[in-house]
Write an enzyme that holds these catalytic residues in place. Structure first.
Site, PDB file in Angstrom:
ATOM      1  N   HIS A   1      -6.405   9.870  -0.852  1.00 29.17           N
ATOM      2  CA  HIS A   1      -6.999   9.901   0.497  1.00 29.17           C
ATOM      3  C   HIS A   1      -6.106  10.489   1.590  1.00 29.17           C
ATOM      4  O   HIS A   1      -6.491  10.435   2.774  1.00 29.17           O
ATOM      5  CB  HIS A   1      -7.490   8.512   0.898  1.00 29.17           C
ATOM      6  CG  HIS A   1      -6.418   7.481   1.076  1.00 29.17           C
ATOM      7  ND1 HIS A   1      -6.223   6.453   0.181  1.00 29.17           N
ATOM      8  CD2 HIS A   1      -5.486   7.315   2.038  1.00 29.17           C
ATOM      9  CE1 HIS A   1      -5.226   5.704   0.596  1.00 29.17           C
ATOM     10  NE2 HIS A   1      -4.756   6.210   1.725  1.00 29.17           N
TER      11      HIS A   1
ATOM     12  N   ASP B   1       0.864   5.240  -0.255  1.00 30.01           N
ATOM     13  CA  ASP B   1       0.131   6.498  -0.289  1.00 30.01           C
ATOM     14  C   ASP B   1       0.732   7.390  -1.363  1.00 30.01           C
ATOM     15  O   ASP B   1       1.938   7.667  -1.360  1.00 30.01           O
ATOM     16  CB  ASP B   1       0.211   7.189   1.071  1.00 30.01           C
ATOM     17  CG  ASP B   1      -0.603   6.464   2.122  1.00 30.01           C
ATOM     18  OD1 ASP B   1      -1.831   6.337   1.924  1.00 30.01           O
ATOM     19  OD2 ASP B   1      -0.037   6.015   3.128  1.00 30.01           O
TER      20      ASP B   1
ATOM     21  N   ASP C   1      -7.437   1.741   2.541  1.00 33.64           N
ATOM     22  CA  ASP C   1      -7.093   2.755   3.540  1.00 33.64           C
ATOM     23  C   ASP C   1      -7.968   3.999   3.475  1.00 33.64           C
ATOM     24  O   ASP C   1      -7.658   5.001   4.089  1.00 33.64           O
ATOM     25  CB  ASP C   1      -5.618   3.146   3.359  1.00 33.64           C
ATOM     26  CG  ASP C   1      -5.086   3.988   4.513  1.00 33.64           C
ATOM     27  OD1 ASP C   1      -5.578   3.829   5.639  1.00 33.64           O
ATOM     28  OD2 ASP C   1      -4.180   4.803   4.284  1.00 33.64           O
TER      29      ASP C   1
ATOM     30  N   HIS D   1       0.851  -1.192   0.000  1.00 37.06           N
ATOM     31  CA  HIS D   1       0.000   0.000   0.000  1.00 37.06           C
ATOM     32  C   HIS D   1       0.887   1.243   0.000  1.00 37.06           C
ATOM     33  O   HIS D   1       1.616   1.494   0.966  1.00 37.06           O
ATOM     34  CB  HIS D   1      -0.899   0.006   1.229  1.00 37.06           C
ATOM     35  CG  HIS D   1      -1.643   1.293   1.403  1.00 37.06           C
ATOM     36  ND1 HIS D   1      -2.710   1.626   0.620  1.00 37.06           N
ATOM     37  CD2 HIS D   1      -1.453   2.333   2.239  1.00 37.06           C
ATOM     38  CE1 HIS D   1      -3.147   2.822   0.973  1.00 37.06           C
ATOM     39  NE2 HIS D   1      -2.390   3.272   1.961  1.00 37.06           N
TER      40      HIS D   1
END
Length: 1004
Positions: free
Chosen positions: A578, A264, A374, A262
């Site tokens: 996000h 970001d 997330d 994951h």
């Protein structure tokens, strides 16, 4: 038998830590190291490889914040190591507890070929297996000295979050740069003991299996000669063979492991660093795929794939090969893993359009799943969008972070506002960084809420955020857990394979209706107001640019800016990630975001102006261009003509020093403090403001959450509040028919202008705040004389209802919530809307007065001032526009929400411009008019039913139509939907409540 369990377990821990793990690399020699510190921003690979380097030694400090250093490591494999497995062990100064939050590196060969990433849990580079004695070793490491912004005291304000304030002090100490022999037998012994030790710790103390493992481990430790671990490791492993071979029970839970990292797209690092994080991770994972035939890796976010393609073509070539083999899997089908609460209807749709199209164009792959592990909660309109994009499933994990209520399902069908249901899975492992630890696997089994109905769950496995992805240790553990007594079974699978199995075994799971509200991170609806306003403005400018450019292209041959619009959409979609749109990134990210939104506004403004001038032609007729989906000032939606003016507004002074604004529809009383003590709907004879209360009330709260400063607002913030009632000035506005109010508080200043537009039943509140507070929360309150147990909040392609009461803990937890352009409250015969041009957070509360009436208070969240991760969050000038709309139906709320976000544009031209398409029902709202993305010249119209009722509507094209198709979001015909008939350009459609529809009109 005496209970010596704790003795053996303690022995295992110490022997592993102090003897066996250190023996994995039994012999090593130092490498020679030299370095070049790149000035400024990262440089191309060729430049880094060719740079002049200077010697540096282990123990030296290196790396200014956000800098890049190119290390060259050289050495020679000792002749005595011939035939053995040799690796370079390169420790840049890592803290192994912080994968993804440290310095990172990408290793290259001298010819520029990328090898793999270096990360805290991934410090090795294979030299040879077996290796030749005397072999020369030469590697280059592009090392990023990203500072640790969130340290062991995680929410401490720091200047490290922006290159402009971070300073130049070295961040890291070069720790180890060696050639080393890898003892693979010892490495496997470590894995055996870790898997068994972790499994043992999760089994009941009275379980026979736990004691069988304990005795096997004890026998293995007895076999280890602590002064000759390598020479005795094989014998120790042999004593574990039987317990590792015992198969899982038939009813064991089944985990589909998906290799994952994951990442970001921006967070505690800027966008430019994510480009490199993705390249490092992709290089790591393609290398691991070569070594591990059972391993499967999935990567989401088409933007990140596009970055690899653009910036690291050598890595891209390896990725494409792995995709073709079906083992490096495009996941999710979105441009980024966006926030889903705040993006508008079209933006949320375009996340899927651009994401899915990228994977289709590059690989011929179409995703069935939305992959959002997330994201901070999920808006109630999302299921319909997922389905309209051609997808069937949703995966997320974040709801497990909720602090008040435990979500009752892990696999369920999620029903959106229109009735669409999406098969949804929350991994019970409760992490999107699973490392295959026994505690994680056991937690997934215990936590799984669908026992009896289902046996499958998914585990996203790997270190994220540049931590390197899945490691060879995780793969080795998974191999031992494939079929092991006492554990869930673990198999590497693609997301699509998991969802197919999960749906087949549980075809009728429970249903959850409405939003998936995260009971945490509520302040992300308010933090970084400039970023949020930039997003809202960009969304509406894109609507205008597409509308007017399409209209001009059809009417005048205006060159439709396909490439520019595609590029700008992708820029706006990227910034909906996000941790960007929610305001939870470092200062650098938001500083760049504000500059990007300004450039986007300038560029879209140019497209709009050029298209409107092409439509208007030369002339002196004053034209009003109306981009909203409803007629206003006599101008039809999507058209232009001279405005029709009606009514007038007056202002009168009151004896108490206040003012009265009146436009014949609404009479508003403003007291001497600049507060609204009356808003009378003249036609209904109905007062809006609750007795004894005042609206336009600014309220200031202390705001220091227990954790996650930019993310969270904790409910105790309400315990202290200051009403900002003192005014420095309450005077007539410059035009004589408005009221201007100035207030100062703390180090801040607010200037407001209250106005009643002629002929319109709405009070407009323009607020400018020069904000210089710290750890404060600013709200704008309207206490309404209105009794209702629920209110409507706009979301994508419609609205949904939230309660105004707190009967249950689920309702009480929603003390801060998201809306788009409006909230609407209604008694059966009369309602009120509060609309906005760029805020999202709000709260609604109710109280019963002494007279028996109910006061329902709507408060808009304006500004916060957290100090982490950006110590200067929102400091400076902000401008907001809100409107209070008494007597509003839900249709009025929809219309006024569009109006405040799409201001009129005026231009002189030859004459009126007819709309390209019209719809004969106000409840059917057109969200996009554009030319088809394939360049065919077809006109695409997207619309939805916005009032929550069934609708029959006729869409009329203002051009000859040769045919019409109902399509998905990607503008592909829906095979199971018959196209509506076309009668002289008129197309009649029937819509269920909130139904979304896309039509593709072929031009004759």
């Amino acid at each position: 038998m005496h209970d010596d369990r704790t003795l053996v377990e303690a022995r295992l821990r110490r022997v592993l830590d102090e003897r066996i793990r250190p023996a994995v690399y039994p012999e090593s020699v130092p490498l020679e190291v030299a370095v070049w510190h790149a000035p400024g921003e990262p440089v191309p690979v060729a430049e880094g490889l060719a740079a002049d380097v200077e010697p540096i030694t282990v123990g030296s400090r290196w790396g200014a914040p956000w800098g890049t250093s190119w290390f060259r490591v050289t050495g020679t494999v000792p002749e005595a190591w011939a035939g053995r497995t040799v690796e370079a062990v390169l420790d840049l100064g890592f803290d192994e507890n912080m994968p993804g939050f440290q310095c990172e590196g990408l290793v290259y060969r001298p010819d520029g070929t990328p090898v793999k990433g270096l990360n805290p849990r991934n410090q090795w580079v294979r030299i040879g297996a077996p290796v030749q004695g005397g072999e020369e070793v030469r590697l280059h490491v592009e090392a990023a000295s990203n500072p640790v912004v969130m340290d062991y005291r995680p929410f401490t304000p720091t200047p490290l979050g922006d290159l402009e304030t971070a300073g130049s002090d070295p961040q890291y100490t070069l720790t180890r740069m060696d050639l080393a022999v890898l003892d693979e037998t010892v490495w496997h012994l470590v894995t055996d003991l870790e898997v068994l030790g972790e499994l043992m710790a999760e089994l009941p103390v009275d379980a026979p299996r736990r004691w069988e493992i304990l005795r096997a481990v004890e026998r293995a430790l007895d076999a280890v000669d602590l002064q000759d671990v390598g020479g005795t490791a094989e014998q120790a492993r042999s004593r574990l063979t039987d317990v590792l071979a015992a198969p899982a029970v038939p009813s064991a839970h089944r985990i589909s492991a998906v290799g994952h990292a994951h990442i970001d797209s921006a967070w505690l690092w800027p966008l430019r660093e994510t480009v490199r994080k993705v390249a490092r991770t992709a290089a790591n994972m393609t290398a691991l795929l070569d070594d591990e035939p059972d391993f499967v890796f999935a990567m989401s976010q088409a933007q990140q794939w596009a970055w690899v393609k653009e910036h690291r073509p050598e890595v891209w070539a390896r990725v494409k090969k792995a995709v073709a083999e079906g083992r490096f899997v495009p996941a999710g089908g979105m441009w980024v893993e966006s926030d889903t609460n705040m993006p508008g209807s079209e933006a949320m749709a375009r996340q899927f359009v651009h994401g899915k199209r990228f994977f289709l164009d590059e690989f011929g792959v179409e995703n069935d799943e939305a992959w959002l592990p997330d994201t901070f909660g999920f808006a109630a309109g999302l299921p319909q969008i997922i389905k309209a994009a051609g997808s069937r499933y949703l995966l997320t994990q974040k709801i497990s972070w909720s602090r008040t209520n435990r979500f009752p399902h892990h696999t369920f069908r999620w029903e959106g506002i229109d009735g669409t249901r999406i098969f949804t899975h929350f991994p019970p492992v409760d992490t999107y960084n699973c490392s295959m630890r026994g505690a994680e696997i056991a937690h997934a089994v215990r936590n799984f809420k669908d026992k009896g109905a289902a046996r499958h769950s998914l585990a996203p496995t790997g270190w994220g955020d540049g931590g390197g992805g899945t490691t060879r240790e995780m793969v080795a553990k998974a191999a031992r857990l494939r079929d092991l007594e006492g554990s869930a079974t673990v198999t590497w699978e693609t997301p699509s394979a998991f969802f197919a199995k999960a749906e087949a075994e549980n075809p009728e799971p429970p249903v959850w209706v409405g939003e998936l509200y995260l009971e945490l991170h509520r302040a992300t609806l308010t933090s970084q107001a400039g970023t949020k306003q930039g997003n809202r403005r960009s969304e509406h400018l894109l609507r205008e640019a597409e509308l007017w450019a399409a209209t001009a292209a059809v009417r005048t041959g205006f060159p439709y800016p396909y490439a520019d619009l595609d590029r700008i959409w992708k820029t706006v979609l990227l910034h909906q990630f996000h941790d960007i749109l929610p305001g939870s990134s470092i200062a650098w990210v938001h500083r760049e975001a504000r500059a990007t939104y300004a450039r986007v506004a300038d560029e879209l403004g140019g497209i709009i102006d050029a298209a409107q001038r092409a439509l208007a032609g030369e002339g002196s007729v004053p034209l009003l261009f109306n981009a909203a989906p409803h007629t206003r000032s006599g101008v039809p939606a999507g058209g232009a003509r001279p405005a029709e003016m009606s009514g007038r507004t007056t202002r009168a002074e009151r004896p108490d020093g206040g003012h009265v604004l009146d436009n014949g529809l609404l009479r508003v009383g403003v007291d001497a403090r600049g507060l609204v003590d009356s808003a009378l709907d003249l036609a209904a004879g109905r007062e809006t403001i609750a007795p004894g209360r005042t609206g336009n009330l600014l309220q200031l709260h202390q705001d220091l959450p227990n954790m996650w400063d930019a993310w969270d607002v904790d409910e105790f913030y309400r315990n202290t509040v200051t009403d900002l009632t003192d005014a420095d000035e309450v005077t007539p506005g410059d035009d004589g028919v408005t009221v201007r109010i100035v207030r100062t508080f703390g180090a801040s200043r607010v200037t407001q202008v209250l106005s009643l537009p002629p002929g319109e039943k709405r009070l407009v509140v323009d607020t400018e705040v020069d904000w210089h507070e710290t750890e404060k929360f600013l709200k704008l309150a309207f206490p309404l004389d209105l009794h209702t147990d629920r209110y409507a909040s706009e979301t994508q392609f419609g609205h949904f209802f939230r309660p105004t009461h707190t009967n249950t803990s689920w309702e009480a937890a929603k003390f801060e919530a998201c809306n788009h352009r409006f909230v609407h409250l209604q008694e059966p015969d009369w309602g009120v809307a509060v609309v906005n041009d760029g805020t999202y957070g709000h709260d609604v509360t109710r109280a019963v007065r002494g007279d028996g009436g109910t006061t329902t208070t709507v408060r808009v969240s304006l500004l916060r001032a957290p100090r982490f991760p950006d110590p200067e969050t929102d400091q400076g000038v902000h401008r907001f526009r809100h409107a209070l709309v008494p007597g509003a139906s839900i249709g009025d709320a929809v219309r006024e929400g569009w109006r405040v976000n799409l201001p009129e544009r005026r231009l002189h031209g030859a004459g009126e411009v007819a709309p390209l398409v019209t719809v004969d029902r106000d409840s059917v709202v057109v969200t996009a008019v554009k030319l088809a993305d394939d360049g065919s010249g077809d006109v695409v119209v997207r619309f939805h039913e916005a009032h929550g009722a069934r609708a029959r509507a006729t869409l009329t094209a203002g051009f000859p139509v040769a045919g019409v198709e109902v399509t998905d979001l990607l503008e592909r015909p829906l095979a199971d939907t018959a196209p509506p008939a076309v009668d002289d350009g008129r197309i009649t459609v029937r819509l269920r409540p909130f139904e979304l529809m896309t039509l593709r009109l072929k031009r004759a």
